[in-house]
Enzyme design. Structure first.
Site, PDB file in Angstrom:
ATOM      1  N   TRP A 170       0.829  -1.211   0.000  1.00  0.00           N
ATOM      2  CA  TRP A 170       0.000   0.000   0.000  1.00  0.00           C
ATOM      3  C   TRP A 170       0.855   1.250   0.000  1.00  0.00           C
ATOM      4  O   TRP A 170       0.346   2.364   0.169  1.00  0.00           O
ATOM      5  CB  TRP A 170      -0.936   0.052   1.219  1.00  0.00           C
ATOM      6  CG  TRP A 170      -0.310  -0.532   2.456  1.00  0.00           C
ATOM      7  CD1 TRP A 170      -0.611  -1.752   2.996  1.00  0.00           C
ATOM      8  CD2 TRP A 170       0.735   0.019   3.278  1.00  0.00           C
ATOM      9  NE1 TRP A 170       0.187  -1.992   4.105  1.00  0.00           N
ATOM     10  CE2 TRP A 170       1.015  -0.912   4.301  1.00  0.00           C
ATOM     11  CE3 TRP A 170       1.446   1.211   3.260  1.00  0.00           C
ATOM     12  CZ2 TRP A 170       1.983  -0.707   5.285  1.00  0.00           C
ATOM     13  CZ3 TRP A 170       2.414   1.423   4.228  1.00  0.00           C
ATOM     14  CH2 TRP A 170       2.674   0.475   5.231  1.00  0.00           C
ATOM     15  N   ASN A 420       5.208  -8.333  13.357  1.00  0.00           N
ATOM     16  CA  ASN A 420       4.055  -8.581  12.505  1.00  0.00           C
ATOM     17  C   ASN A 420       4.344  -9.699  11.512  1.00  0.00           C
ATOM     18  O   ASN A 420       5.195  -9.535  10.618  1.00  0.00           O
ATOM     19  CB  ASN A 420       3.681  -7.315  11.722  1.00  0.00           C
ATOM     20  CG  ASN A 420       2.583  -7.599  10.702  1.00  0.00           C
ATOM     21  OD1 ASN A 420       1.426  -7.754  11.065  1.00  0.00           O
ATOM     22  ND2 ASN A 420       2.936  -7.712   9.419  1.00  0.00           N
ATOM     23  N   GLU A 421       3.691 -10.823  11.694  1.00  0.00           N
ATOM     24  CA  GLU A 421       3.647 -11.913  10.709  1.00  0.00           C
ATOM     25  C   GLU A 421       4.967 -12.617  10.446  1.00  0.00           C
ATOM     26  O   GLU A 421       5.051 -13.421   9.519  1.00  0.00           O
ATOM     27  CB  GLU A 421       3.022 -11.435   9.379  1.00  0.00           C
ATOM     28  CG  GLU A 421       1.573 -11.011   9.542  1.00  0.00           C
ATOM     29  CD  GLU A 421       0.867 -10.658   8.236  1.00  0.00           C
ATOM     30  OE1 GLU A 421       1.529 -10.570   7.199  1.00  0.00           O
ATOM     31  OE2 GLU A 421      -0.366 -10.463   8.274  1.00  0.00           O
ATOM     32  N   GLU A 512      -5.987  -8.689  12.350  1.00  0.00           N
ATOM     33  CA  GLU A 512      -5.956  -8.177  10.967  1.00  0.00           C
ATOM     34  C   GLU A 512      -6.936  -8.943  10.110  1.00  0.00           C
ATOM     35  O   GLU A 512      -6.972 -10.179  10.147  1.00  0.00           O
ATOM     36  CB  GLU A 512      -4.583  -8.370  10.317  1.00  0.00           C
ATOM     37  CG  GLU A 512      -3.598  -7.301  10.580  1.00  0.00           C
ATOM     38  CD  GLU A 512      -2.334  -7.487   9.760  1.00  0.00           C
ATOM     39  OE1 GLU A 512      -2.399  -8.127   8.679  1.00  0.00           O
ATOM     40  OE2 GLU A 512      -1.300  -7.000  10.196  1.00  0.00           O
TER      41      GLU A 512
END
Ligand code: BMA
Length: 811
Positions: A170, A420-421, A512
């Site tokens: 993004w 994150n992840e 999420e």
């Protein structure tokens, strides 16, 4: 103590011999280059592609400053840098005084001997972050895999810099450099307070508050240390040794007002002052609250996961936060206010700071404290694996220590999360089969299950450390187990599954899940010419960073809506579709409480004009999702559960209220062209925090086609009201009779009325910054609705710019 800020106007040049131009501190080189007219706007069209050289270049910032003997003659003068991005050598009067290599650290350098009375010069020489990361990667013992994005620079996992500066799905790739937070000189002869961590221990009504205080002292000495808060005070004498040390003084406060997340109570904040007599004092704001993450084993390989505040189980409702701008220079506090107040206004109580950006500025957390927004704080690692040699571990444990010390006082911060992840990627083989995978697992454990966990245990034993998002906990091997810990649910976007798929998922906490939409035409027109306003125009594709994004949106649009032939309709429908997707998920997961206790959608904001998962576009405009969030996050929710395999519909009421509530739900089946087909009133009584099915309804009528009516539920229970609507055919098949929507504007008030049903009635005020109290509403035949506009509108401005559209306009 004496301080001297070095913020303000600096000079900047390309190394080694570029021309000097004006630079701003705090700020960054891309913003400075734009302001100096040296480069075009990186957001415009596809300029970003031609501006990659900036990140591959070395830069220098310099300025002169005047100081007098009151600073120079102090026993010690420290240069404190709250944020230097990233790899830099700092010189004062041509003497090297220190180096930086981590944007997320707070650096202090002893500059006592480097300063002179009168004019001094400071320079900060930045190495190219792109070249540096590549060098670090090439020098490492083995390859460490990283997720890749359409426009990017390599090896971001080898530099401690906002990971999204290297490009994301993004965001643009603009690997900036800059002194992005405050920089100042601090001179002192006495002990100086470097941080205050007020740790709370709640026992019945009383709270023991222990102020853990960092001290930096040039000499040994004995001092009276006083901690005062809410009318209570303790003074104790303490030996303070030369160098850096920590001391702790406790004070007991009887029955203070408690701080609550938004929706559960108020947010009283108390000043906590720590004074070292004759030396230094510091004031931090404290909100008294007892917070924990409750994890109770309640089945085989199943364990609850919920925030508990002051003994109340809080359903976390909110969105993920990414950096506020891809170029952080010149971002005003107004933009933080606008986004965070919008989150609170949409009934959110939680913001997750995602690990691919940076630790936010103090203002962000102060506003979250005031607004009652809990903060899920990731540490800054995302969608990658990371090196874990001693140098890297030392660097990142220093970072986490700095940030926990800076932020621990904020009542809003609910938990610290490792990354994150990264765990998901590792456990689920995102990076393919690797012969050295054991090394990668060991490195992961060393960083996230050991080193960072240890720092948090030392620095902030009052909060839980959670190793990753998603995760099922330290040592658990399935981070996406819905029955345990948090999950990220992406099958409906990345996996292309239908929205009804959300209804099959029973998670404990979803941190999420998201669905893309396009931002407003007005915003897009600031970066592409009018003739490019088509989703697959090359310039528009540049502002859509998900390779399959347009295809996923269009395929799903064909299921739900009539394919539009007009770009404005396409934008409108893409936003309805996004809102509808997230509504489906959130309402379902809220109905499942207390089994499910969190729904944090991806994502609140954007950092440039782009098609994305955000509910608020770059610049602050509310997309349809943000308005829908305000409704699906209401304290008391009335909703329909429409199981695709059942003929009947379930009606549910879900309460986040700590009292029992009592009232009714009116159910009306209403034909689109007027007339109530049937009505029913259902009495509802809910215990505190309860979610339950209150009725099962069979919405079919003989002789009335299902595409010609809707079912409306109107809740009224004590002080709570709510409304929801069910349809029995996809929106594209509804038989809408051609409604005339009447719009009357008086000042900032808009009244809407329609003869026939008008669905998703959308108001827009393109030229005005602001938003409506409600939007994308359904008007039933003959119904009148009044909404107000909050924003910069005087007199007739709103009337002259107001636009209105509704679903049937896209047919
Ligand atoms: C997630 C996030 C981001 C990403 C988003 C959309 O899982 O963590 O990395 O931007 O999905 O793909």
């Amino acid at each position: 103590m004496k301080t001297h800020s070095l913020n303000g106007s600096w000079q900047c040049r390309q190394r080694p011999h570029g021309d000097w131009f004006e630079g701003t501190v705090p700020g960054g080189v891309y913003t400075d280059l734009v302001a100096a007219g040296e480069i075009p706007d990186p957001y415009d069209e596809d300029n970003e592609l031609d501006l990659q050289w900036v990140g591959k270049t070395d830069w220098e910032y310099r300025r002169e400053f005047e100081i007098d003997e009151t600073l120079v003659e102090q026993d010690r003068v420290t240069l404190r840098c709250e944020g230097v991005d990233t790899v830099a050598t700092i010189c004062i009067n041509e003497t090297d005084i220190g180096e930086t290599s981590n944007m997320h650290r707070i650096y202090e350098f002893d500059v006592t001997d480097a300063l002179e009375i009168g004019t001094n010069e400071i320079s900060v020489v930045f190495d190219s972050p792109v070249e540096y990361a590549i060098e670090q990667r090439d020098a490492y013992s083995h390859e460490v895999p990283v997720t890749q994005y359409p426009v990017e620079q390599p090896a971001r996992n080898f530099i401690r810099k906002a990971q999204c500066h290297y490009g994301w799905d993004w965001g643009p790739c603009l690997p900036t450099v800059g002194i992005y937070r405050d920089i100042e000189l601090i001179g002192h002869a006495e002990p100086r307070i470097t941080y205050v961590k007020p740790q709370q221990d709640h026992d019945g009504n009383g709270v023991e508050l222990t102020a853990v205080v960092g001290v930096d002292s040039p000499t040994n000495g004995e001092y009276a240390v006083t901690v005062s808060i809410a009318g209570s005070e303790t003074t104790e004498r303490r030996e303070i040794a030369a160098g850096e040390s920590e001391l702790a003084v406790s004070v007991t406060v009887d029955d203070p007002e408690r701080w609550w997340p938004r929706g559960y109570g108020d947010q009283p904040l108390y000043d906590c002052t720590v004074a070292i007599d004759g030396a230094d004092s510091a004031t931090t704001r404290v909100g008294f609250r007892d917070i924990s993450v409750v994890r109770e084993v309640d089945g085989e390989n199943a364990e609850s996961f919920s925030f508990e505040v002051n003994g109340v189980a809080v359903f976390a409702k909110g969105a993920n936060w990414i950096p506020i701008d891809a170029m952080y220079g010149g971002v005003s506090t107004d933009r933080y206010d606008q986004l965070l107040e919008s989150a609170a206004e949409a009934n959110m109580n939680t913001i997750r700071i995602w690990g691919g950006g940076y630790y936010e500025n103090d203002y962000f957390y102060e506003r979250c404290d005031e607004l009652g927004l809990l903060v899920w704080q990731d540490f800054m690692f995302a969608c990658s694996l990371y090196p874990a040699d001693d140098t890297f571990v030392e660097n990142v444990t220093g970072e986490v220590r700095d940030q926990v010390r800076r932020l621990a006082s904020h009542p809003s911060i609910a938990l610290w999360c490792g990354n994150n992840e990264n765990e998901w990627g590792l456990e689920h083989g995102w990076y393919g089969d690797r012969t050295d995978s054991e090394v990668l697992f060991d490195e992961y454990d060393r960083l996230f299950e050991s080193a960072l966990a240890d720092v948090v245990a030392e620095e902030d034993p009052t909060r839980r450390y959670w190793p990753s998002s998603p995760s099922s906990g330290i040592e658990a091997t399935d981070p996406q187990n819905p029955a345990k810990g948090d999950i990220h649910y992406w099958d409906v976007w990345h996996g292309g599954k239908p929205f009804a798929d959300y209804l099959t998922v029973e998670p404990r906490f979803v941190s999420e899940f998201g669905y893309q939409s396009f931002p407003s035409i007005e915003l897009l027109e600031t970066v592409v010419p009018e003739e490019s306003l088509n989703p697959t125009d090359p310039l528009m594709e540049h502002h859509q960073r998900h390779p399959d994004g347009n295809g996923l949106i269009l395929a799903r649009m064909a299921d739900h809506f009539r394919i539009p032939f007009d770009f404005a309709d396409f934008v409108y429908l893409s936003q309805l579709q996004q809102g509808f997707a997230i509504k489906t998920a959130v309402e379902h997961w809220r109905r499942l409480k207390p089994y499910s206790m969190g729904a944090i959608f991806w994502q609140l904001n954007d950092l440039w004009p782009v098609a994305s998962w955000s509910s608020i576009e770059y610049g602050g405009g509310w997309k349809a999702l943000q308005y829908m969030a305000k409704r699906f996050f209401e304290d008391v929710l009335v909703s329909f559960h429409d199981d695709p395999d059942e003929e009947s519909l379930e009606l549910w009421v879900t309460s986040d209220v700590t009292d029992s509530i009592e009232g009714t739900v009116e159910l009306d089946a209403i034909a689109f062209d007027g007339g109530v087909l049937a009505s029913r009133s259902i009495d509802v009584t809910l215990d505190e925090l309860e979610s339950k099915r209150v009725a099962t309804v069979s919405p079919a009528f003989a002789d009335v086609p299902t595409e010609s009516y809707l079912l409306r539920a109107t809740l009224s229970a004590d002080d709570y009201t709510g409304r929801n609507t069910a349809f029995f055919e996809p929106f594209k098949h509804l038989d809408l009779p051609g409604a005339d929507v009447d719009v009357t504007v008086e000042g900032d008030t808009v009244t809407l009325e329609s003869d026939d049903a008008a669905l998703f009635v959308a108001l827009s005020a393109p030229a005005l910054a602001g938003h409506f109290s409600d939007n994308y509403v359904h008007l039933t035949p003959g119904e009148t609705r009044t909404v107000s506009f909050t924003g910069e509108a005087d007199g007739d401005e709103l009337a002259s710019t107001l636009g209105v559209t509704h679903l049937e306009d896209t047919y």
